[in-house]
Design a protein around this motif. Sequence first.
Motif, PDB file in Angstrom:
ATOM      1  N   GLU A 141      37.949  28.292  38.495  1.00 36.31           N
ATOM      2  CA  GLU A 141      39.402  28.190  38.471  1.00 36.31           C
ATOM      3  C   GLU A 141      39.916  28.581  37.079  1.00 36.31           C
ATOM      4  N   PHE A 142      39.228  28.078  36.060  1.00 33.00           N
ATOM      5  CA  PHE A 142      39.623  28.442  34.686  1.00 33.00           C
ATOM      6  C   PHE A 142      39.453  29.948  34.471  1.00 33.00           C
ATOM      7  N   LYS A 143      38.340  30.482  34.935  1.00 32.54           N
ATOM      8  CA  LYS A 143      38.092  31.915  34.752  1.00 32.54           C
ATOM      9  C   LYS A 143      39.193  32.749  35.416  1.00 32.54           C
ATOM     10  N   ARG A 144      39.475  32.441  36.662  1.00 30.76           N
ATOM     11  CA  ARG A 144      40.506  33.206  37.392  1.00 30.76           C
ATOM     12  C   ARG A 144      41.854  33.093  36.705  1.00 30.76           C
ATOM     13  N   ARG A 145      42.159  31.867  36.271  1.00 31.58           N
ATOM     14  CA  ARG A 145      43.431  31.622  35.607  1.00 31.58           C
ATOM     15  C   ARG A 145      43.585  32.502  34.379  1.00 31.58           C
ATOM     16  N   GLU A 146      42.459  32.762  33.703  1.00 34.98           N
ATOM     17  CA  GLU A 146      42.500  33.560  32.470  1.00 34.98           C
ATOM     18  C   GLU A 146      42.222  35.045  32.730  1.00 34.98           C
ATOM     19  N   GLY A 147      42.282  35.420  33.987  1.00 37.62           N
ATOM     20  CA  GLY A 147      42.257  36.853  34.289  1.00 37.62           C
ATOM     21  C   GLY A 147      40.940  37.409  34.795  1.00 37.62           C
ATOM     22  N   PHE A 148      39.944  36.572  35.012  1.00 30.63           N
ATOM     23  CA  PHE A 148      38.665  37.076  35.514  1.00 30.63           C
ATOM     24  C   PHE A 148      38.816  37.525  36.968  1.00 30.63           C
ATOM     25  N   LYS A 149      38.326  38.733  37.251  1.00 30.59           N
ATOM     26  CA  LYS A 149      38.386  39.240  38.625  1.00 30.59           C
ATOM     27  C   LYS A 149      36.994  39.626  39.078  1.00 30.59           C
ATOM     28  N   ALA A 150      36.516  38.904  40.087  1.00 28.50           N
ATOM     29  CA  ALA A 150      35.146  39.151  40.565  1.00 28.50           C
ATOM     30  C   ALA A 150      34.995  40.581  41.078  1.00 28.50           C
ATOM     31  N   ASP A 151      36.015  41.109  41.749  1.00 35.12           N
ATOM     32  CA  ASP A 151      35.833  42.452  42.316  1.00 35.12           C
ATOM     33  C   ASP A 151      35.997  43.563  41.280  1.00 35.12           C
ATOM     34  N   ALA A 152      36.365  43.197  40.064  1.00 36.13           N
ATOM     35  CA  ALA A 152      36.461  44.219  39.016  1.00 36.13           C
ATOM     36  C   ALA A 152      35.222  44.213  38.115  1.00 36.13           C
ATOM     37  N   LEU A 153      34.209  43.422  38.466  1.00 38.79           N
ATOM     38  CA  LEU A 153      33.014  43.340  37.614  1.00 38.79           C
ATOM     39  C   LEU A 153      32.348  44.710  37.501  1.00 38.79           C
ATOM     40  N   ARG A 154      32.025  45.080  36.276  1.00 41.84           N
ATOM     41  CA  ARG A 154      31.381  46.372  36.035  1.00 41.84           C
ATOM     42  C   ARG A 154      29.863  46.202  36.085  1.00 41.84           C
ATOM     43  N   ILE A 155      29.204  47.075  36.823  1.00 43.13           N
ATOM     44  CA  ILE A 155      27.739  47.067  36.815  1.00 43.13           C
ATOM     45  C   ILE A 155      27.288  48.185  35.879  1.00 43.13           C
ATOM     46  N   PRO A 156      26.654  47.836  34.759  1.00 35.90           N
ATOM     47  CA  PRO A 156      26.237  48.900  33.838  1.00 35.90           C
ATOM     48  C   PRO A 156      25.266  49.865  34.535  1.00 35.90           C
ATOM     49  N   LYS A 157      25.572  51.164  34.441  1.00 39.04           N
ATOM     50  CA  LYS A 157      24.723  52.181  35.108  1.00 39.04           C
ATOM     51  C   LYS A 157      23.269  52.069  34.688  1.00 39.04           C
TER      52      LYS A 157
END
Lengths: 115, 603
Positions: free
Chosen positions: B552-568
């Motif tokens: 909840e804290f993460k989302r509140r501060e802008g964390f988006k699970a679907d925007a996670l970058r997977i390093p190539k």
Amino acid sequence: MFACSRRFGSAGLGKTAILIRSAGGIERGFVVQVCRACEDPPCAAVCPTDALKLRSGGGVLLEAARCIGCRLCVDACTVDAVLWDDESDKPMICVHCGLCVQACPYGVLELSKGG
Amino acid sequence: MVCWNSLKVVELVEGDPIKNVLYVDLTRRRYWIEERNDLFQKYIGGSGVAIKLLLEECRRGVDPLSPENPIVFAVGPLNCVFPMASKTVAMFKSPLTGNLGESHAGGRSGIALRSAGLGALVIRGASDTPIYLSIYDGKASFRDARVLWGMRSSYTVGRVIREREPKAGLRTIMRIGRAGERMVRYACVITETYRHFGRLGLGAVFGSKKLKALAIAGTNNIKVKDIKAYKELYQEIFKSEITAPALKKYHDIGTPMNVMPLNKLQALPAYNLKSASLDGAEQISGENLARNYLGRRVACGHCPVSCIHLAALREPYEKEPYFYKTTMISYDYEPIYALGSMLGITSPEGLLKLIDEVEVAGLDAMSCGVALAWATEAVEKSVVSSGPDGTIVNLRWGDYNAYIKAVEYIVEQPNEFYKALAHGVEYAATKYGGLEYALTFGGNEMPGYHTGPAAHIGYLTGARHSHLDSAGYSLDQKILASKGEPTPTSVANTLFEEEAWRQILSSLVVCFFAREIYKPEVVQKALKVVGWDLSLEDMKKIGYEILALKHEFKRREGFKADALRIPKRILETPTPFGRLDEAFIRDAVKEYFARLPRSTNQP
């Protein structure tokens, strides 16, 4: 230290009669401050109320009812082995029960006569 | 999705000081204690209480380096009571990732805070001049730290405070180095010289508050419910700790026992993960360091394992014959990975000197190593080049002298490049290019395991983006050993359950190395001794709830699970499972977040 406190039915470090501290930073190792069971103990010599009685085999026993919490024994101990119990405002006196020896997994401590 | 209505409210043992939360306001130089039974009765302590306090104290969207970002420390009911419950949890808004900052450390921190009669410490505001705090038995003093500010070595800061403050043997001394003062986003807080609140930039938050150090001690007794049951259970736990083969390994070789097995498995990240093994790994292995450099083993307070390994590095003075300097340097698997294999360093002495420099500066060894590894590849690929003034050091794999210089530049930030690097790899790679080999997960630099899909899925989904959140590296190795066939669902489920259970361990607060000892049934018994009468089901619910609150804290501060970058890069370099499949990772991440419950316990 924890084993010593447990003897008094307490968790934590408030009732320990043995203190382990670093020798000026952990990189230099550790120092054990514990009663050496003196035959002629300075702590008993300075007690103004005779609350510290000589124990057979060396060291002293605390007669808590006589203690006035003056801390002279703390200052008198050459090896800083008289620790303090803030809760009762009286010294923590080692009774040489050996619980700390049993608790040490590395054989650092030993309960023995002499030395 | 798991759903529940309310958590059990336990009755605390009469007189247990754990309910005390010390609030310190650095701006107004005031402090006070509030009894927060409400928090400890429901969320146990440690991570559970810290996340509640963070949600209370940290307003949405605050700059992590502003006075408004709080620092929370919390301990739990098992600290000072059972062996290996030696840790403290720190929470804050991370200046590295911009969301949840959570870091755990041992040393004497957990013992000292609990003995000081506290369950948690909240630090608000900021001082206008450098200060340090000393906290004894719940009373705080604000001490002048102007002379300590800017001191080159974090070791010296420790020594000065050690000599100025009382209660040797009972205290913790947490401090930052110059990296924290200069707000490098992955600066750490050092405690007892060799332990760290390493990850996610707590040191920078200290620096932003002009808070150089904390000295904490006390002699509070901890009352238990049933002394006989306590003593019996203590012996049982203690005995299993000193006889467990896994813990004996931590004692003998320490965490670096992993270097050789991981190298053999082709899971040891090297050269910025261009490779998963290192020629010459034997040189920097735990065995070699123990044989040739080990000077002393030490333990955290109330731990019989003593996994902390200190190397004694003896260096001759250049111009003086028979004149030597001997330095004690703490080494663990993580710094060996990040500052050794990732940088292609196989010289043990070179590695130890670099680890020492990172300690002197007060940086997180992992983030720092990954930053240097990225920078080396960026130089190699001519994304950045060595400037005429030499300030972008010509970084080359294995050249530890250049890396030692670069650590100094990360702290000093003499030019735009090092300013960017001091913000973390994600930031630097976004600015200069090279994101495909920027090894960050949710903005946090990669831990040292390229064991397979579960490790990386764990880094992506973990609330702290740490290998310790859900131990995917361990799951990978179990799957390999059993020749299992992982699916995105099975990996996501196992990681989720593990991370949820670890919320309980980090609320107690026990060391994760003792996780095989503190099984749910043992935790239940141990908690009962100190008054928390919880069923296994109750504990499970609390674990889910804490994890939900963190997200909840993460989302509140802008964390988006679907925007996670997977390093190539992690897809290019084969793991023991072969090359990783991006779709598998994406599916598992999705499944993980679908399992994540929303908190139902909001006021």
